[in-house]
Design an enzyme around this catalytic site. Structure first.
Site, short mmCIF file in Angstrom:
data_model
loop_
_atom_site.label_atom_id
_atom_site.label_comp_id
_atom_site.label_asym_id
_atom_site.label_seq_id
_atom_site.Cartn_x
_atom_site.Cartn_y
_atom_site.Cartn_z
N ARG A 22 7.65 26.18 -18.03
CA ARG A 22 7.45 26.22 -16.58
C ARG A 22 6.23 25.37 -16.27
O ARG A 22 5.10 25.75 -16.61
CB ARG A 22 7.28 27.65 -16.07
CG ARG A 22 8.51 28.52 -16.29
CD ARG A 22 8.58 29.67 -15.32
NE ARG A 22 8.91 29.21 -13.98
CZ ARG A 22 8.82 29.98 -12.89
NH1 ARG A 22 8.42 31.23 -13.00
NH2 ARG A 22 9.14 29.50 -11.71
N GLN A 72 11.75 38.74 -5.79
CA GLN A 72 10.69 39.37 -6.57
C GLN A 72 9.92 40.39 -5.75
O GLN A 72 9.43 41.39 -6.29
CB GLN A 72 9.73 38.30 -7.11
CG GLN A 72 10.35 37.37 -8.14
CD GLN A 72 10.82 36.07 -7.53
OE1 GLN A 72 11.31 36.05 -6.41
NE2 GLN A 72 10.69 34.99 -8.28
N ASP A 130 -0.41 30.25 -8.66
CA ASP A 130 0.03 29.74 -9.95
C ASP A 130 -0.83 28.56 -10.41
O ASP A 130 -0.94 28.32 -11.61
CB ASP A 130 1.49 29.31 -9.86
CG ASP A 130 2.42 30.51 -9.78
OD1 ASP A 130 2.90 30.95 -10.84
OD2 ASP A 130 2.64 31.02 -8.67
N ASN A 187 1.68 28.33 -5.00
CA ASN A 187 2.15 29.70 -5.17
C ASN A 187 3.64 29.75 -4.82
O ASN A 187 4.24 28.74 -4.46
CB ASN A 187 1.33 30.66 -4.29
CG ASN A 187 1.56 32.12 -4.66
OD1 ASN A 187 1.47 32.49 -5.82
ND2 ASN A 187 1.87 32.95 -3.68
N LYS A 188 4.21 30.92 -4.92
CA LYS A 188 5.65 31.09 -4.69
C LYS A 188 6.06 30.44 -3.37
O LYS A 188 5.36 30.53 -2.37
CB LYS A 188 5.99 32.58 -4.66
CG LYS A 188 7.44 32.90 -4.38
CD LYS A 188 8.41 32.27 -5.37
CE LYS A 188 8.16 32.72 -6.79
NZ LYS A 188 9.09 32.05 -7.75
#
Length: 342
Positions: free
Chosen positions: A93, A197, A238, A248-249
């Site tokens: 990732r 999530q 992240d 981030n997401k």
């Protein structure tokens, strides 16, 4: 894989095997994966069985230890084979900087043998819990200073609890800490499309902790802010660039824009290991784009026309100017005033 009593940590090492909570199965089933090879670990990371920037970093370090033991010859490990596995792990990732950071730390101990690599990975697991606890307390203090006069209504996005770390969590850990201080009125949990999530994992963790929450359709978050239902937004990260731009997401950027429009504090909670200070700003962050089937199907059924294309980035980048503060174990950093730290 096995169904077994719940781990207080999302990851552990058990006699040459990496054991992880399978986050794909929650909340219906608490299932543990026993990962015996680097290939199995890479697949678990790519498929989001293991997810969350700190957690995948720690999994990467354990993966280096796994490789070192698998390629052991006498007291040492075959360096070329372990380095090849480490390269594949780091590519699993690309956005979360914690993965490459943790792998580098583990690889640095390779010359001392597999036991030293494992000891470094286990030390990182212990450090993660301590780091998260320090960041959580600092973030809770900040939120109390920003909204001092009443219990707080918090909006969060994706999952940043103990499932996304070794223990405690980041933004979600701060929410649970605020709850323990009796400072949480309610948490709005963004469902976090397309893999839910928030709905599957964050709601589960909040329920276990006894924190009052409601699910919020991702596209309703701005409306909730406009209706005065949100006092503060708390999210994780992240990767963080040197200027405070945050990956981030996907959906985080839109939340930050809406929060800025309504004058709502937007706080990021993440460990120092999530900083990539070699990147001047967020334009250099590689954003992973995932398979279209995550968007075109749901629960095993197609929901879009056959062959439909999809734009499915896993992350977005929020400019630092939209962020009230980034909180780590060491500091409160305010990107719009870079020299101001608390």
């Amino acid at each position: 894989m096995t169904t077994s009593p719940r781990l207080r940590s999302s990851l552990l090492w058990d006699d040459g095997t990496v054991v992880a909570v399978d986050q794909r199965a929650l909340p219906r089933e608490h299932r543990l994966l026993r990962l015996e090879t680097v290939d199995q670990l890479i697949e678990a990371i790519r498929s989001l069985a293991i997810r969350g920037a700190p957690a995948i970093g720690l999994a990467g370090a354990l993966g280096v230890a796994l490789s070192a033991y698998r390629h052991r010859s006498g007291r040492m490990a075959d360096e070329a084979s372990v380095l090849a596995d480490a390269t594949r792990l780091a590519a699993a990732r690309p956005t979360a900087v914690n993965l490459a950071w943790a792998i580098r730390r583990a690889v640095a101990r390779l010359a001392a043998g597999p036991e030293a690599v494992l000891a470094e990975a286990m030390a990182m697991l212990d450090e993660d819990a301590a780091v998260n606890r320090a960041a959580v307390e600092r973030a809770a203090d900040l939120v109390e200073s920003l909204i001092p006069d009443r219990p707080v209504r918090i909006l969060t996005h994706c999952n940043t609890g103990r499932l996304a770390t070794a223990a405690v969590g980041t933004a979600l850990g701060a929410i649970i800490e605020l709850r323990e201080r009796r400072r949480v009125a309610e948490v709005l949990v963004g469902e976090t499309r397309p893999l839910l999530q928030g709905a599957r994992l964050t709601a589960w963790e909040l329920g276990e902790a006894g924190v009052p929450y409601r699910l919020c359709v991702d596209s309703a978050a701005a409306a909730a802010m406009a209706q005065g239902m949100v006092d503060c937004v708390l999210v994780g990260a992240d990767r963080i660039a040197a200027n405070g731009d945050v990956a981030n997401k996907i959906g985080t950027y839109g939340l930050a824009v809406a929060a800025a429009r309504h004058g709502i504090p937007f706080v990021v909670v993440a460990p120092e290991s999530s900083w990539d200070r070699e990147l001047a700003d967020g334009s250099g962050i590689v954003v992973e784009e995932r398979d279209a089937t995550e968007v075109t199907g749901f629960a095993g059924a197609d929901v879009a026309p056959t062959g439909a294309a999809a734009f499915n980035p896993a992350f977005d980048v929020t400019p630092g100017e939209l962020i009230t503060a980034i909180v780590s174990e060491d500091q409160v950093f305010r990107p719009h005033t870079p020299r101001a730290r608390a």
